[in-house]
Design an enzyme around this catalytic site. Structure first.
Site, mmCIF file in Angstrom:
data_model
loop_
_atom_site.group_PDB
_atom_site.id
_atom_site.type_symbol
_atom_site.label_atom_id
_atom_site.label_comp_id
_atom_site.label_asym_id
_atom_site.label_seq_id
_atom_site.Cartn_x
_atom_site.Cartn_y
_atom_site.Cartn_z
ATOM 1 N N ASP A 244 -10.950 2.472 3.961
ATOM 2 C CA ASP A 244 -11.315 1.071 3.754
ATOM 3 C C ASP A 244 -12.802 0.890 3.459
ATOM 4 O O ASP A 244 -13.229 -0.185 3.041
ATOM 5 C CB ASP A 244 -10.995 0.306 5.050
ATOM 6 C CG ASP A 244 -9.974 -0.778 4.831
ATOM 7 O OD1 ASP A 244 -9.653 -1.044 3.665
ATOM 8 O OD2 ASP A 244 -9.521 -1.352 5.829
ATOM 9 N N GLN B 209 -4.854 -1.447 9.779
ATOM 10 C CA GLN B 209 -4.519 -2.751 9.188
ATOM 11 C C GLN B 209 -4.929 -3.878 10.142
ATOM 12 O O GLN B 209 -4.547 -3.877 11.311
ATOM 13 C CB GLN B 209 -3.008 -2.807 8.905
ATOM 14 C CG GLN B 209 -2.566 -4.065 8.197
ATOM 15 C CD GLN B 209 -3.102 -4.191 6.770
ATOM 16 O OE1 GLN B 209 -3.128 -3.219 6.022
ATOM 17 N NE2 GLN B 209 -3.549 -5.385 6.411
ATOM 18 N N LYS C 101 0.842 -1.204 0.000
ATOM 19 C CA LYS C 101 0.000 0.000 0.000
ATOM 20 C C LYS C 101 0.875 1.251 0.000
ATOM 21 O O LYS C 101 0.596 2.223 -0.709
ATOM 22 C CB LYS C 101 -0.939 -0.021 1.217
ATOM 23 C CG LYS C 101 -2.023 -1.079 1.098
ATOM 24 C CD LYS C 101 -2.736 -1.354 2.410
ATOM 25 C CE LYS C 101 -3.660 -2.564 2.234
ATOM 26 N NZ LYS C 101 -4.279 -3.012 3.502
#
Ligand code: NDP
Length: 295
Positions: A120, A97, A53
């Site tokens: 997200d 995460q 990412k």
């Protein structure tokens, strides 16, 4: 031979478009978009995902404002970090995460993320927006699948879609997105009786069960479009999906590979959510990015 739903290529195209939007508006906005990937502990798989990412951010000109906290960090400190990122005007997107180290409950921490910075798309408010068909950041993996289908010109309206898996991360938002595109959707899960009979009804089959190689020729009707969300590390090395690719590919009209299918699209949609938030927060018309799935 089935058309390959090439996520790597599409993700590269999307990155180019995002890079162009940032280059066009960056000077006027006065700062680049910022994404904060927040990692707690040292889960090795997470390390690889976070690095991917961060590399993608660097490629397109998004500033990486993430933090890495040690495994023993108390929940109060993780919460304080999220609140700091919420308040930081340079941060457009925040991603916590997962998985978190044992002892940390992800629920309250995910809920603490500012829904407008929810890169997200997994905040309860944003899942509610998806349910109601309201705009908002969309969950990255299913949004990536929708972009893959759209780019390949797969028609969804009126077609029969089956999603295998009902997680909040993938299966549920996937089913909602397919339904919003006017497919007729069934959702299968671990208690589904006679899975092959159900999946054989699918004109579009999305598999997100997290079971290596569980879907074979007996599950797929000729001409179906098959998207494999599963990712597994094989003991002998390399990655595989939930679908037995060699067996299903000759039957399918289109199929996504693992690796190189949904994985790169998930990262691309994370960047889309971040750049969209940057546009919105700085008064740039996000229409220049294209429709909800960029097509
Ligand atoms: P979960 O384990 O949270 O959910 C799996 C779902 O599959 C559950 O709903 C479960 O049913 C269902 N399921 C399990 N076994 C069967 C079975 N035999 N028949 C039918 N349904 C079954 O996984 P996730 O949704 O988080 O992830 C799924 C896969 O996608 C994993 O391999 C994961 O690594 C991968 N993934 C890939 C991403 C990418 O970027 N490509 C991103 C996110 C995930 P029940 O609800 O009854 O337990």
């Amino acid at each position: 031979m089935a058309t390959l739903l090439d996520g790597r290529r599409l993700a590269a195209t999307i990155e180019k478009r995002l890079q162009a939007v940032i280059a066009e508006h960056g000077e006027l906005v006065g700062r680049p978009p910022g994404l904060a990937v927040l990692r707690v502990g040292d889960d090795p798989a997470s390390g690889v995902y976070v690095a991917n990412k961060e590399k993608a951010c660097t490629r397109i000109g998004v500033t990486n404002l993430g933090a890495h906290l040690p495994a023993g960090t108390p929940a109060s400190e993780v919460l304080a970090t999220i609140e700091r990122l919420n308040a930081d005007p340079a941060v457009d997107g925040i991603l916590l995460q997962l998985p978190l180290p044992a002892g940390l409950d992800e629920g309250p921490l995910l809920a603490a993320i500012d829904p407008e910075k929810d890169a997200d798309g997994l905040h309860t408010l944003n899942l509610g927006r998806l349910l109601k068909g309201e705009p908002g950041p969309r969950s990255c993996t299913p949004a990536g699948v929708m972009a893959l289908l759209a780019a390949a010109g797969v028609q969804l309206a009126g077609r029969r879609a089956v999603v295998v898996g009902r997680s909040i991360l993938v299966g549920q938002p996937m089913a909602l997105m397919l339904q919003a595109a006017n497919a007729t959707v069934s959702v299968a899960h671990s208690r589904t009786v006679d899975l092959p009979a159900l999946t054989r009804q699918a004109e579009v089959l999305v598999v997100a069960a997290g079971r290596p190689h569980m879907i074979g020729a007996e599950h797929v009707s000729p001409g179906a479009v098959v998207v494999d969300v599963g990712i597994h590390r094989r003991p002998e090395g390399g990655l595989c999906g939930d679908v037995r690719f060699e067996e299903v590919e000759p039957l399918a009209s289109a199929i996504s590979p693992v690796p190189g299918g949904v994985g790169p699209m998930t990262v691309a949609m994370l960047l889309v959510n971040t750049v969209r938030a940057w546009c919105r927060r700085s008064g740039v018309d996000p229409q220049s990015l294209g429709g909800p799935f960029l097509f």
